[in-house]
Design a protein around this motif. Structure first.
Motif, mmCIF file in Angstrom:
data_model
loop_
_atom_site.group_PDB
_atom_site.id
_atom_site.type_symbol
_atom_site.label_atom_id
_atom_site.label_comp_id
_atom_site.label_asym_id
_atom_site.label_seq_id
_atom_site.Cartn_x
_atom_site.Cartn_y
_atom_site.Cartn_z
ATOM 1 N N HIS A 112 0.816 -1.214 0.000
ATOM 2 C CA HIS A 112 0.000 0.000 0.000
ATOM 3 C C HIS A 112 0.856 1.274 0.000
ATOM 4 N N TYR A 113 1.782 1.371 0.946
ATOM 5 C CA TYR A 113 2.529 2.616 1.109
ATOM 6 C C TYR A 113 3.774 2.726 0.233
ATOM 7 N N ARG A 141 0.590 0.501 10.950
ATOM 8 C CA ARG A 141 0.897 1.905 11.305
ATOM 9 C C ARG A 141 1.175 2.022 12.791
#
Length: 158
Positions: A112-113, A141
């Protein structure tokens, strides 16, 4: 022959064989150690020292073959190579912490990041639900935040 005598007599030869077969000193040391552990498990049955030597060589070669096969199927990436490719030292520190996360969380956070996939795309790639992706992103996170707060140097502060 005692294990000490076997180690003294054959370890150097076994190590050289394993280095040649594996091309890596650390893996060669592991292969020799595994070979000697197999020797300890064996309850004898050698006809003479030549038979014992041949058995040790064969076991070491088989272990090296198994290790090479495993490494081909499960390639490794050196963390130093990954972090060195990023100019921003803070980013490479975050990446180092990311690699330490559990696999299920790490893969979702990375895709995702770092790779820029949307949550639905990550879900499709990994074969999990979108809600599972969102939950793993949340956990990731939080884990990263806690790891980076443990050491103020990792946040760029001294």
């Amino acid at each position: 022959m005692t294990i000490e005598e076997v180690v003294m007599k054959y370890s150097t030869m076994l190590y050289r064989i394993c280095v040649v077969m594996l091309g890596n000193e650390a893996d060669a040391q592991d292969a020799v150690q595994d070979t000697l552990c197999k020797y300890l498990e064996r309850t004898g049955g050698f006809t003479d020292q030549e038979h014992e030597k041949a058995w040790l060589i064969k076991v070491a070669q088989n272990r090296c073959r198994d290790m090479r096969r495993f490494n081909l199927r499960h390639p490794k990436i050196d963390i130093e190579e990954i972090t060195a490719s990023y100019e921003d030292p803070e980013y490479s520190e975050v990446l180092t912490e990311l690699i330490g996360l559990p696999l299920s969380v790490k893969s979702v956070v990375y895709l995702h990041y770092i790779e820029g996939y949307k949550t639905a795309e990550v879900a499709e790639l990994l074969g999990i639900s979108v809600n599972a992706v969102k939950k793993r992103l949340q956990r990731g996170r939080e884990m990263l935040r806690l790891k980076l707060e443990e050491d103020p140097r990792k946040r760029g502060r001294s």
